[in-house]
Design a protein around this motif. Structure first.
Motif, PDB file in Angstrom:
ATOM      1  N   SER A 424       0.856  -1.182   0.000  1.00 22.72           N
ATOM      2  CA  SER A 424       0.000   0.000   0.000  1.00 22.72           C
ATOM      3  C   SER A 424       0.893   1.232   0.000  1.00 22.72           C
ATOM      4  O   SER A 424       2.104   1.138   0.234  1.00 22.72           O
ATOM      5  CB  SER A 424      -0.923   0.000   1.224  1.00 22.72           C
ATOM      6  N   ILE A 425       0.303   2.386  -0.272  1.00 21.44           N
ATOM      7  CA  ILE A 425       1.067   3.632  -0.316  1.00 21.44           C
ATOM      8  C   ILE A 425       0.279   4.740   0.363  1.00 21.44           C
ATOM      9  O   ILE A 425      -0.961   4.718   0.377  1.00 21.44           O
ATOM     10  CB  ILE A 425       1.398   4.036  -1.780  1.00 21.44           C
ATOM     11  N   THR A 426       0.999   5.689   0.943  1.00 17.42           N
ATOM     12  CA  THR A 426       0.352   6.848   1.541  1.00 17.42           C
ATOM     13  C   THR A 426       1.354   7.994   1.625  1.00 17.42           C
ATOM     14  O   THR A 426       2.556   7.805   1.405  1.00 17.42           O
ATOM     15  CB  THR A 426      -0.192   6.524   2.946  1.00 17.42           C
ATOM     16  N   ASP A 427       0.840   9.168   1.941  1.00 17.41           N
ATOM     17  CA  ASP A 427       1.689  10.328   2.218  1.00 17.41           C
ATOM     18  C   ASP A 427       1.745  10.483   3.731  1.00 17.41           C
ATOM     19  O   ASP A 427       0.732  10.748   4.380  1.00 17.41           O
ATOM     20  CB  ASP A 427       1.106  11.586   1.564  1.00 17.41           C
ATOM     21  N   LEU A 428       2.926  10.333   4.300  1.00 15.22           N
ATOM     22  CA  LEU A 428       3.089  10.390   5.752  1.00 15.22           C
ATOM     23  C   LEU A 428       3.259  11.811   6.276  1.00 15.22           C
ATOM     24  O   LEU A 428       3.438  12.008   7.484  1.00 15.22           O
ATOM     25  CB  LEU A 428       4.303   9.547   6.174  1.00 15.22           C
ATOM     26  N   ASP A 429       3.198  12.796   5.388  1.00 18.24           N
ATOM     27  CA  ASP A 429       3.391  14.190   5.802  1.00 18.24           C
ATOM     28  C   ASP A 429       2.343  14.607   6.834  1.00 18.24           C
ATOM     29  O   ASP A 429       1.152  14.325   6.684  1.00 18.24           O
ATOM     30  CB  ASP A 429       3.312  15.103   4.577  1.00 18.24           C
ATOM     31  N   LEU A 430       2.797  15.281   7.883  1.00 16.34           N
ATOM     32  CA  LEU A 430       1.899  15.769   8.932  1.00 16.34           C
ATOM     33  C   LEU A 430       1.404  17.181   8.662  1.00 16.34           C
ATOM     34  O   LEU A 430       0.632  17.735   9.444  1.00 16.34           O
ATOM     35  CB  LEU A 430       2.620  15.755  10.292  1.00 16.34           C
ATOM     36  N   GLY A 431       1.869  17.794   7.574  1.00 14.92           N
ATOM     37  CA  GLY A 431       1.489  19.168   7.299  1.00 14.92           C
ATOM     38  C   GLY A 431       2.192  20.163   8.190  1.00 14.92           C
ATOM     39  O   GLY A 431       1.713  21.269   8.414  1.00 14.92           O
ATOM     40  N   ALA A 432       3.364  19.779   8.706  1.00 20.87           N
ATOM     41  CA  ALA A 432       4.103  20.651   9.620  1.00 20.87           C
ATOM     42  C   ALA A 432       5.314  21.284   8.942  1.00 20.87           C
ATOM     43  O   ALA A 432       6.285  21.653   9.594  1.00 20.87           O
ATOM     44  CB  ALA A 432       4.553  19.858  10.844  1.00 20.87           C
ATOM     45  N   GLU A 469       2.864   7.539  15.256  1.00 20.15           N
ATOM     46  CA  GLU A 469       3.792   8.652  15.434  1.00 20.15           C
ATOM     47  C   GLU A 469       5.244   8.196  15.334  1.00 20.15           C
ATOM     48  O   GLU A 469       5.565   7.029  15.567  1.00 20.15           O
ATOM     49  CB  GLU A 469       3.558   9.318  16.793  1.00 20.15           C
ATOM     50  N   ASP A 470       6.099   9.148  15.002  1.00 21.06           N
ATOM     51  CA  ASP A 470       7.535   8.906  14.975  1.00 21.06           C
ATOM     52  C   ASP A 470       8.054   9.073  16.401  1.00 21.06           C
ATOM     53  O   ASP A 470       8.256  10.193  16.878  1.00 21.06           O
ATOM     54  CB  ASP A 470       8.221   9.896  14.031  1.00 21.06           C
ATOM     55  N   SER A 471       8.236   7.968  17.111  1.00 19.50           N
ATOM     56  CA  SER A 471       8.593   8.024  18.531  1.00 19.50           C
ATOM     57  C   SER A 471       9.974   8.620  18.759  1.00 19.50           C
ATOM     58  O   SER A 471      10.242   9.199  19.818  1.00 19.50           O
ATOM     59  CB  SER A 471       8.531   6.616  19.145  1.00 19.50           C
ATOM     60  N   GLU A 472      10.865   8.501  17.772  1.00 20.58           N
ATOM     61  CA  GLU A 472      12.221   9.026  17.946  1.00 20.58           C
ATOM     62  C   GLU A 472      12.241  10.556  17.894  1.00 20.58           C
ATOM     63  O   GLU A 472      12.924  11.205  18.678  1.00 20.58           O
ATOM     64  CB  GLU A 472      13.146   8.451  16.875  1.00 20.58           C
ATOM     65  N   LYS A 473      11.487  11.135  16.963  1.00 20.27           N
ATOM     66  CA  LYS A 473      11.500  12.594  16.804  1.00 20.27           C
ATOM     67  C   LYS A 473      10.478  13.290  17.690  1.00 20.27           C
ATOM     68  O   LYS A 473      10.605  14.482  17.961  1.00 20.27           O
ATOM     69  CB  LYS A 473      11.260  12.955  15.338  1.00 20.27           C
ATOM     70  N   GLY A 474       9.448  12.569  18.115  1.00 18.30           N
ATOM     71  CA  GLY A 474       8.459  13.144  19.022  1.00 18.30           C
ATOM     72  C   GLY A 474       7.781  14.370  18.443  1.00 18.30           C
ATOM     73  O   GLY A 474       7.322  14.371  17.292  1.00 18.30           O
ATOM     74  N   ASP A 475       7.739  15.461  19.233  1.00 23.76           N
ATOM     75  CA  ASP A 475       7.056  16.687  18.814  1.00 23.76           C
ATOM     76  C   ASP A 475       7.741  17.379  17.641  1.00 23.76           C
ATOM     77  O   ASP A 475       7.147  18.244  16.991  1.00 23.76           O
ATOM     78  CB  ASP A 475       6.960  17.670  19.990  1.00 23.76           C
ATOM     79  N   LYS A 476       8.997  17.030  17.380  1.00 27.65           N
ATOM     80  CA  LYS A 476       9.735  17.662  16.286  1.00 27.65           C
ATOM     81  C   LYS A 476       9.471  16.988  14.939  1.00 27.65           C
ATOM     82  O   LYS A 476       9.959  17.447  13.905  1.00 27.65           O
ATOM     83  CB  LYS A 476      11.232  17.643  16.584  1.00 27.65           C
ATOM     84  N   ALA A 477       8.722  15.911  14.957  1.00 22.26           N
ATOM     85  CA  ALA A 477       8.465  15.162  13.725  1.00 22.26           C
ATOM     86  C   ALA A 477       7.602  15.970  12.767  1.00 22.26           C
ATOM     87  O   ALA A 477       6.669  16.660  13.182  1.00 22.26           O
ATOM     88  CB  ALA A 477       7.783  13.836  14.052  1.00 22.26           C
ATOM     89  N   THR A 478       7.919  15.906  11.491  1.00 18.73           N
ATOM     90  CA  THR A 478       7.109  16.551  10.454  1.00 18.73           C
ATOM     91  C   THR A 478       6.317  15.525   9.649  1.00 18.73           C
ATOM     92  O   THR A 478       5.614  15.892   8.711  1.00 18.73           O
ATOM     93  CB  THR A 478       8.000  17.363   9.498  1.00 18.73           C
ATOM     94  N   SER A 479       6.468  14.249  10.005  1.00 22.35           N
ATOM     95  CA  SER A 479       5.720  13.202   9.306  1.00 22.35           C
ATOM     96  C   SER A 479       5.447  12.059  10.273  1.00 22.35           C
ATOM     97  O   SER A 479       6.076  11.948  11.333  1.00 22.35           O
ATOM     98  CB  SER A 479       6.506  12.683   8.094  1.00 22.35           C
ATOM     99  N   TRP A 480       4.482  11.239   9.908  1.00 26.98           N
ATOM    100  CA  TRP A 480       4.217  10.037  10.685  1.00 26.98           C
ATOM    101  C   TRP A 480       5.418   9.101  10.592  1.00 26.98           C
ATOM    102  O   TRP A 480       6.129   9.079   9.583  1.00 26.98           O
ATOM    103  CB  TRP A 480       2.980   9.318  10.163  1.00 26.98           C
TER     104      TRP A 480
END
Length: 533
Positions: A424-432, A469-480
């Motif tokens: 499957s495919i998706t866009d993981l962008d969080l819009g951040a 969520e991206d557990s490594e980047k946390g609140d700084k993540a810009t994508s899932w």
């Protein structure tokens, strides 16, 4: 002695000393030119305590503007604007004889994206409205109105006034400012008579309030034509007590109440309750009583909430149509946070899921049963781990329910038979601000057949996906960090359910999956792969 009056354009209220009567100034809110009225003029204008202005035209004579044959250039420009921003026009109610301006009503049928009729006028902007000095940019307008998908929209149906009255009012309002030398703009309210009364015996609505066409993109709000701006105004129907609230508390407060109380589908319902009758609180939504379903034949209709997760016959062609059961679609709320914009809406069948993924039961069920037996034979305290395991299983089951109901509809395709894999495919962008991040996920497929038919490489399988969520980047993540697509066939064997989810996925997404797979390393292995298209 101070004088209170309102700007005739934006309704902003002012209080000035009477020594300034007759002085020309500009509104600090909208910039319109204003002549400060004397006390008598301010009272006659109908100023209300909430800063809204109710103008009375009953003492004005209606102008005779003669017969209009229409402006072909304007009609063409407005028609193109409608097609571009509101949708494909399926029908136009043409006028044979027009007075003042030639008003046609363009009809856009309900679609999956917008499950309601959209009506737009062309011709109101044939003449400029009479605007105050400094508000010339408001002189040209067209009207927009949406009606429920089951509204009877034909010339024969219009023989019944209960079907025709909204169209009649569109035509009345399209001519009103020309006939009485006035103007309409956002925030103005027009009651259904003097004194105000309901538009028709079939509806409790009795007032129109003009707002921007908020259910459409912003580009739809204006059209540049022949050196001036044509503004598109949405006719929002109000109850009479809602109108009184608006006049008392102002336009902004009324809009806040309306938007917090109702979803779009409820706002177009001419039988909706008044927000004054609701147990209202900020961010509270009234519960929906129906779900919109769409048939491949093009028919869009409302189904009862009790039909959610079932197939029911299409009222037009009788073929089975799956009624989505998304929590968002039924209640307007998602219990565990925001839902996808195109939720799969598939009901989870326990027996089917377990038959395809028995490990889900074995992993929790066998240890739980063993602890129950030990609790019976050895000591009651051994029931405790059994209860914990059953609780964990219940939480897992609840999560799966929401996954299939409210998860994102994503394309999937069989990519390997030995071992069985799908992608499957998706866009993981969080819009951040991180930009597009397309990713292909390759996942084991837990069966070599679907409903008795062997799977085939390239076979399309719609999925419902949850995002992590991206557990490594946390609140700084810009994508899932990852996403979890699960084939809807695991949850429900109803072919109509699969067709429904496929209808939620556009052709471009299937194309992205096909192109993205070309960038996944061979041999194919389960995992997440970033791709660039």
């Amino acid at each position: 002695m101070p004088i209170e009056f309102a700007c005739p354009v934006c309704s902003k209220r002012f209080k000035v000393d009477d020594k300034h009567v007759g002085r020309k100034t500009s509104c600090r809110s909208c910039g319109a030119a204003i002549t400060i009225p004397d006390q008598g003029e301010a009272e006659l204008s109908g100023d209300t305590t909430g800063g809204s202005t109710l103008y009375d035209h009953s003492n004005k004579e209606r102008r005779d503007l003669g017969i209009s044959i229409g402006d072909e250039g304007l009609i063409e420009a407005v028609s193109e604007h409608i097609e571009k921003h509101f949708g494909k026009v399926d029908n136009v109610f043409h006028e044979l004889i027009s007075t003042g301006v030639h008003v046609d009503v363009h009809v856009i049928n309900p679609t999956t994206e917008r499950p309601y009729y959209t009506l737009v006028t062309s011709g109101m902007s044939e003449l400029p409205m009479t605007t105050p000095p400094g508000a010339e940019e408001l002189a040209y307008a067209e009207l927009v109105l949406c009606l429920p998908p089951d509204w009877k929209m034909s010339q024969d149906a219009f023989e019944d006034e209960s079907n025709y009255w909204p169209i009649r009012w569109m035509k009345i309002l399209a001519r009103f400012p020309h006939d009485y030398e006035t103007f309409f703009t956002i925030s103005h309210t027009i009651p259904g008579g003097n004194p105000p009364e309901e538009f028709d015996a079939s509806t409790p609505m009795g007032c129109w309030m003009f707002v921007a066409p908020f259910m459409f993109e912003e580009e739809s709000f204006e059209l540049q034509h022949d050196g001036h701006t044509v503004n598109f105004l949405y006719m929002l129907p109000l109850h009479l007590d809602e109108m009184e609230f608006k006049l008392k508390h102002g336009f902004d407060e009324a809009v806040d109440r309306i938007m917090e109380s109702f979803e779009i589908r409820e706002l177009i319902d001419m039988q909706r309750p008044s927000f004054m009758q609701l147990d209202w609180a900020p961010a509270r939504r009234s519960k929906r009583q129906s779900i919109v379903a769409s048939c491949p034949c093009g028919e869009t209709f409302e189904a009862k909430t009790g039909d959610a997760g079932k197939s029911i016959p299409c009222p037009k062609c009788s073929q089975p149509v799956y009624v989505p059961c998304s929590t968002l679609a039924v209640t307007g709320n998602y219990p565990d946070g925001p839902a996808a914009s195109n939720p799969a809406g598939v009901s989870l069948k326990l027996g089917r899921y377990v038959s395809l993924r028995p490990i889900e039961i074995l992993w929790w069920g066998i240890p739980a049963v063993l602890f129950v037996l030990l609790g019976i034979m050895v000591h009651w305290s051994l029931f405790i781990p059994a209860v914990i395991l059953f609780g964990i299983f219940a939480l897992r089951w609840r999560k799966l329910h929401h996954h299939f109901k409210d998860g994102d509809s994503r394309p999937g395709v069989i990519v390997s038979l030995d071992p069985p894999l799908f992608a499957s495919i998706t866009d993981l962008d969080l819009g951040a601000g991180g930009g597009e991040r397309l990713a292909v996920k390759v996942v084991p497929f837990f069966s070599k057949q679907i409903d008795g038919s062997p799977i085939k490489i390239g076979e399309r399988i719609p999925t419902a996906a949850a995002y992590h969520e991206d557990s490594e980047k946390g609140d700084k993540a810009t994508s899932w960090g990852d996403f979890e697509p699960i084939p809807v066939a695991y949850a429900n064997g109803d072919p109509a359910a699969a067709r429904y989810v496929i209808s939620q996925i556009d052709d471009e997404e299937w194309k992205q999956l096909s192109e993205g797979l070309k960038q996944v390393p061979r041999p194919l292995k389960p995992g997440l792969y970033d791709v660039t298209l």
